[in-house]
Design a protein around this motif. Structure first.
Motif, PDB file in Angstrom:
ATOM      1  N   GLU A 137       0.628  -1.323  -0.053  1.00  0.00           N
ATOM      2  CA  GLU A 137      -0.082  -0.009  -0.087  1.00  0.00           C
ATOM      3  C   GLU A 137       0.752   1.394  -0.063  1.00  0.00           C
ATOM      4  O   GLU A 137       0.587   2.170  -0.827  1.00  0.00           O
ATOM      5  CB  GLU A 137      -1.023   0.071   1.185  1.00  0.00           C
ATOM      6  CG  GLU A 137      -1.751   1.241   1.326  1.00  0.00           C
ATOM      7  CD  GLU A 137      -2.691   1.100   2.459  1.00  0.00           C
ATOM      8  OE1 GLU A 137      -3.261   2.223   2.787  1.00  0.00           O
ATOM      9  OE2 GLU A 137      -2.621   0.187   3.503  1.00  0.00           O
ATOM     10  N   GLU A 180       1.687   3.855  -3.177  1.00  0.00           N
ATOM     11  CA  GLU A 180       1.491   5.439  -2.919  1.00  0.00           C
ATOM     12  C   GLU A 180       2.823   6.226  -3.436  1.00  0.00           C
ATOM     13  O   GLU A 180       2.656   7.563  -4.068  1.00  0.00           O
ATOM     14  CB  GLU A 180       1.249   5.934  -1.459  1.00  0.00           C
ATOM     15  CG  GLU A 180      -0.186   5.301  -0.792  1.00  0.00           C
ATOM     16  CD  GLU A 180      -1.570   5.935  -1.523  1.00  0.00           C
ATOM     17  OE1 GLU A 180      -1.496   6.445  -2.684  1.00  0.00           O
ATOM     18  OE2 GLU A 180      -2.434   6.038  -0.612  1.00  0.00           O
ATOM     19  N   ARG A 186       2.757   6.657  -7.109  1.00  0.00           N
ATOM     20  CA  ARG A 186       1.769   7.731  -7.665  1.00  0.00           C
ATOM     21  C   ARG A 186       2.307   8.890  -7.485  1.00  0.00           C
ATOM     22  O   ARG A 186       2.166   9.821  -8.453  1.00  0.00           O
ATOM     23  CB  ARG A 186       0.418   7.378  -6.653  1.00  0.00           C
ATOM     24  CG  ARG A 186      -0.479   6.364  -6.990  1.00  0.00           C
ATOM     25  CD  ARG A 186      -1.528   6.421  -6.052  1.00  0.00           C
ATOM     26  NE  ARG A 186      -2.346   7.779  -6.144  1.00  0.00           N
ATOM     27  CZ  ARG A 186      -3.496   8.216  -5.335  1.00  0.00           C
ATOM     28  NH1 ARG A 186      -3.782   7.242  -4.213  1.00  0.00           N
ATOM     29  NH2 ARG A 186      -4.316   9.163  -5.610  1.00  0.00           N
ATOM     30  N   VAL A 187       3.267   8.950  -6.211  1.00  0.00           N
ATOM     31  CA  VAL A 187       3.626  10.402  -6.541  1.00  0.00           C
ATOM     32  C   VAL A 187       5.010  10.509  -7.502  1.00  0.00           C
ATOM     33  O   VAL A 187       5.209  11.744  -8.071  1.00  0.00           O
ATOM     34  CB  VAL A 187       4.513  10.567  -5.076  1.00  0.00           C
ATOM     35  CG1 VAL A 187       5.387  11.996  -4.967  1.00  0.00           C
ATOM     36  CG2 VAL A 187       3.347  10.847  -3.885  1.00  0.00           C
ATOM     37  N   LYS A 231       4.414  19.095  -2.529  1.00  0.00           N
ATOM     38  CA  LYS A 231       3.087  18.278  -2.586  1.00  0.00           C
ATOM     39  C   LYS A 231       2.024  18.721  -2.931  1.00  0.00           C
ATOM     40  O   LYS A 231       1.328  18.326  -3.773  1.00  0.00           O
ATOM     41  CB  LYS A 231       2.931  17.620  -1.112  1.00  0.00           C
ATOM     42  CG  LYS A 231       4.039  16.794  -0.514  1.00  0.00           C
ATOM     43  CD  LYS A 231       3.859  16.417   0.879  1.00  0.00           C
ATOM     44  CE  LYS A 231       5.014  15.688   1.625  1.00  0.00           C
ATOM     45  NZ  LYS A 231       6.195  16.440   1.889  1.00  0.00           N
ATOM     46  N   VAL A 255      -0.645  15.969  -4.817  1.00  0.00           N
ATOM     47  CA  VAL A 255      -0.141  14.679  -4.195  1.00  0.00           C
ATOM     48  C   VAL A 255      -0.690  14.871  -2.412  1.00  0.00           C
ATOM     49  O   VAL A 255      -0.362  13.934  -1.933  1.00  0.00           O
ATOM     50  CB  VAL A 255       0.841  14.194  -4.477  1.00  0.00           C
ATOM     51  CG1 VAL A 255       1.090  13.787  -5.804  1.00  0.00           C
ATOM     52  CG2 VAL A 255       2.023  14.966  -3.783  1.00  0.00           C
ATOM     53  N   GLU A 299      -3.153  15.154  -1.046  1.00  0.00           N
ATOM     54  CA  GLU A 299      -4.228  14.415  -0.439  1.00  0.00           C
ATOM     55  C   GLU A 299      -3.724  13.083  -0.336  1.00  0.00           C
ATOM     56  O   GLU A 299      -4.409  12.387   0.536  1.00  0.00           O
ATOM     57  CB  GLU A 299      -5.683  14.442  -1.595  1.00  0.00           C
ATOM     58  CG  GLU A 299      -5.194  13.621  -2.647  1.00  0.00           C
ATOM     59  CD  GLU A 299      -4.408  14.056  -3.617  1.00  0.00           C
ATOM     60  OE1 GLU A 299      -4.269  13.399  -4.753  1.00  0.00           O
ATOM     61  OE2 GLU A 299      -4.037  15.120  -3.660  1.00  0.00           O
ATOM     62  N   ILE A 300      -2.971  12.447  -1.091  1.00  0.00           N
ATOM     63  CA  ILE A 300      -2.167  11.091  -0.491  1.00  0.00           C
ATOM     64  C   ILE A 300      -1.689  11.293   0.846  1.00  0.00           C
ATOM     65  O   ILE A 300      -1.826  10.373   1.569  1.00  0.00           O
ATOM     66  CB  ILE A 300      -1.132  11.064  -1.687  1.00  0.00           C
ATOM     67  CG1 ILE A 300      -1.729  10.661  -3.115  1.00  0.00           C
ATOM     68  CG2 ILE A 300      -0.358   9.679  -1.368  1.00  0.00           C
ATOM     69  CD1 ILE A 300      -0.612  10.202  -4.084  1.00  0.00           C
ATOM     70  N   TYR A 301      -0.812  12.217   0.931  1.00  0.00           N
ATOM     71  CA  TYR A 301      -0.259  12.337   2.274  1.00  0.00           C
ATOM     72  C   TYR A 301      -1.256  12.295   3.440  1.00  0.00           C
ATOM     73  O   TYR A 301      -0.805  11.885   4.641  1.00  0.00           O
ATOM     74  CB  TYR A 301       0.712  13.296   2.344  1.00  0.00           C
ATOM     75  CG  TYR A 301       2.056  13.224   1.453  1.00  0.00           C
ATOM     76  CD1 TYR A 301       3.327  12.546   1.899  1.00  0.00           C
ATOM     77  CD2 TYR A 301       1.994  13.362   0.307  1.00  0.00           C
ATOM     78  CE1 TYR A 301       4.546  12.361   1.255  1.00  0.00           C
ATOM     79  CE2 TYR A 301       3.183  12.864  -0.776  1.00  0.00           C
ATOM     80  CZ  TYR A 301       4.461  12.646  -0.043  1.00  0.00           C
ATOM     81  OH  TYR A 301       5.527  12.363  -0.848  1.00  0.00           O
ATOM     82  N   LYS A 323      -3.869  11.204   4.108  1.00  0.00           N
ATOM     83  CA  LYS A 323      -4.634  10.072   4.526  1.00  0.00           C
ATOM     84  C   LYS A 323      -3.926   9.185   5.672  1.00  0.00           C
ATOM     85  O   LYS A 323      -4.637   8.514   6.166  1.00  0.00           O
ATOM     86  CB  LYS A 323      -4.876   9.161   3.281  1.00  0.00           C
ATOM     87  CG  LYS A 323      -5.775   9.799   2.353  1.00  0.00           C
ATOM     88  CD  LYS A 323      -6.089   8.611   1.218  1.00  0.00           C
ATOM     89  CE  LYS A 323      -4.560   7.896   0.643  1.00  0.00           C
ATOM     90  NZ  LYS A 323      -4.969   6.904  -0.580  1.00  0.00           N
ATOM     91  N   TYR A 324      -2.511   9.746   5.752  1.00  0.00           N
ATOM     92  CA  TYR A 324      -1.859   8.885   6.541  1.00  0.00           C
ATOM     93  C   TYR A 324      -1.100   9.770   7.778  1.00  0.00           C
ATOM     94  O   TYR A 324      -1.003  10.916   7.973  1.00  0.00           O
ATOM     95  CB  TYR A 324      -0.789   8.226   5.921  1.00  0.00           C
ATOM     96  CG  TYR A 324      -1.124   7.386   4.746  1.00  0.00           C
ATOM     97  CD1 TYR A 324      -1.729   6.073   4.847  1.00  0.00           C
ATOM     98  CD2 TYR A 324      -1.055   7.854   3.370  1.00  0.00           C
ATOM     99  CE1 TYR A 324      -1.954   5.199   4.123  1.00  0.00           C
ATOM    100  CE2 TYR A 324      -1.516   6.803   2.376  1.00  0.00           C
ATOM    101  CZ  TYR A 324      -1.951   5.747   2.549  1.00  0.00           C
ATOM    102  OH  TYR A 324      -2.464   4.836   1.654  1.00  0.00           O
ATOM    103  N   GLN A 327       3.522   8.923   6.209  1.00  0.00           N
ATOM    104  CA  GLN A 327       4.089  10.225   5.056  1.00  0.00           C
ATOM    105  C   GLN A 327       5.505  10.358   4.992  1.00  0.00           C
ATOM    106  O   GLN A 327       6.018  10.477   3.883  1.00  0.00           O
ATOM    107  CB  GLN A 327       3.533  11.560   5.663  1.00  0.00           C
ATOM    108  CG  GLN A 327       2.218  11.506   5.874  1.00  0.00           C
ATOM    109  CD  GLN A 327       1.348  13.176   6.517  1.00  0.00           C
ATOM    110  OE1 GLN A 327       2.382  13.992   6.608  1.00  0.00           O
ATOM    111  NE2 GLN A 327       0.323  13.207   6.911  1.00  0.00           N
TER     112      GLN A 327
END
Length: 415
Positions: free
Chosen positions: A220, A224, A227-228, A318, A323, A325-327, A329-330, A335
């Motif tokens: 997972e 991610e 994606r970045v 970021k 991106v 919003e990706i970070y 989440k965690y 991160q």
């Protein structure tokens, strides 16, 4: 003995026939024991029961680490890379004691001063458990609490408190616990004390590097990072990118200024302007190139970090990259793990040699170059001036006898 009689061994020894393969094996085993008794010198206190004990209590013979004796450590704290170092030290401590390390708990949050606020996260939520054991087989071993046969057979070992606990005392204690037989009677040695693995190490850099190589992110988190990196490079014509680990936060600047005064140097702190100038002056830097700024989230609202870059250097962080919003989440730890992976994969990495994050990125990039001499993974330290006022080339000295330089930083970097 019952089997011996069932096989009519007495009759056989008197000249009878032996038809059972199983009985032949039993007889062969007995013969070996008799010969060993006759020809090997007798050792004080030596008993046949000791052979049985060693055989039964060492199921991992061949892998080098016993899987029936364990080391338990407290929750590991602080930043991602300090946690990785502390984890490696716990692994190497277990190796010295010839024990399996029980899978530790990491810390998802960064409230390192308020222990009660720490958010624990299991090791296998960040790194692949089975992959770790496969890659580190025979060197270090991770176990689960379900592997314990008796959770009450625990010996507590006080490992001191922070810097008051000297390296010499620490090593003496470990050596004592590794050679005194009474300690070996306990299935589990539980280390107690405040953050016992943040301070001392007794192992060369190459041992740490071996443990770090076995740390593989769970799918997972790795996806991610994919994606970045994909956003950074672009989808039509993938561009090379430079990853810059910018340490310009207020708390960092206060810390590094004090450190400069204590060490009587001016090669720790770097302003935004100095970082941009050093990156611009990297020799043979081809343009256009994307510059990914790995910065703390609290700096994302500071537009100045995106300004003042030379033409052909296209800066992103970021938020601008889309991106963030990706970070979000965690928790912090995840991160940081994503950012670490993004920096690790960069065509060029530029960091601060007094940063643990930067130091471990460079260590892994150095390992990549060692494994594949045809591929270059250039790294630089912007806090140390190099040629033409560019950053100093930086590779990890893999022959260092301990992790001092990487743990606490230095401006004497290999190039």
């Amino acid at each position: 003995m019952e089997m011996l009689f069932n096989c009519k061994l007495l009759k056989f020894m008197a000249g009878g026939n032996l038809n059972s393969t199983a009985c032949k094996c039993v007889l062969l085993f007995v013969a070996v024991l008799i010969l060993r008794t006759l020809f090997l010198p007798h050792s004080p206190g030596f008993e046949w029961s000791n052979i049985v004990y060693v055989r039964n209590q060492s199921p991992s013979v061949g892998s080098g680490i016993r899987q029936d004796k364990f080391l338990e450590v407290p929750q590991i704290v602080w930043g991602l890379n300090n946690q990785k170092i502390a984890f490696a030290r716990a692994c190497l401590t277990a190796r010295m004691l010839n024990r399996t390390l029980l899978m530790p708990s990491l810390s998802a949050s960064l409230f390192y001063k308020e222990i009660d606020l720490l958010q624990p996260i299991s090791f296998d939520k960040v790194f692949q458990f089975d992959k770790f054991n496969a890659l580190c087989s025979g060197f270090v071993q991770l176990g689960r609490y379900s592997d314990l046969s008796n959770a009450t057979r625990v010996l507590e070992m006080q490992k001191g408190s922070g810097r008051k606990w000297t390296m010499e005392r620490d090593l003496d204690q470990l050596e004592q616990h590794s050679r005194v037989s009474s300690f070996d009677d306990h299935e589990t040695i539980r280390i107690v004390g405040k953050n016992p693995f943040l301070w001392h190490d007794h192992w060369p850099v190459k041992d740490y590097a071996k443990v770090f190589e076995c740390l593989v992110l769970v799918d997972e988190i790795s996806q991610e990072a994919d994606r970045v990196v994909s956003r950074i490079r672009g989808s039509t014509e993938p561009l090379p990118y430079v990853a810059v680990h910018m340490r310009v936060e207020i708390d960092w600047m206060i810390h590094c200024k004090k450190l400069e005064q204590r060490l009587n140097t001016n090669q720790i702190c770097s302003s935004e302007k100095e970082i941009k100038e050093r990156v611009r002056n990297i020799a043979d830097l081809k343009r256009p190139v994307v510059v990914y700024l790995a910065v703390a989230d609290k700096l994302l609202k500071n537009s100045s970090i995106l300004e003042g870059w030379e033409e052909g250097l296209v800066p992103f962080e970021k938020k601008k990259l889309g991106v963030d919003e990706i970070y979000r989440k965690y928790p912090y730890l995840i991160q940081s793990a994503i950012d670490y992976e993004v920096c690790l994969r960069a065509d060029i990495f530029v960091g601060n040699s007094f940063s643990t994050f930067s130091s471990l990125v460079v260590l892994e990039r150095t390992q990549k170059m060692i494994r594949n001499v045809d591929v270059r993974w250039p790294s630089y330290a912007y806090n140390v001036p190099g040629e033409l006022n560019g950053p100093m080339r930086w590779v990890t000295n893999m022959s260092d006898s301990n992790l001092q330089a990487i743990s606490y930083g230095t401006n004497h970097i290999s190039s």
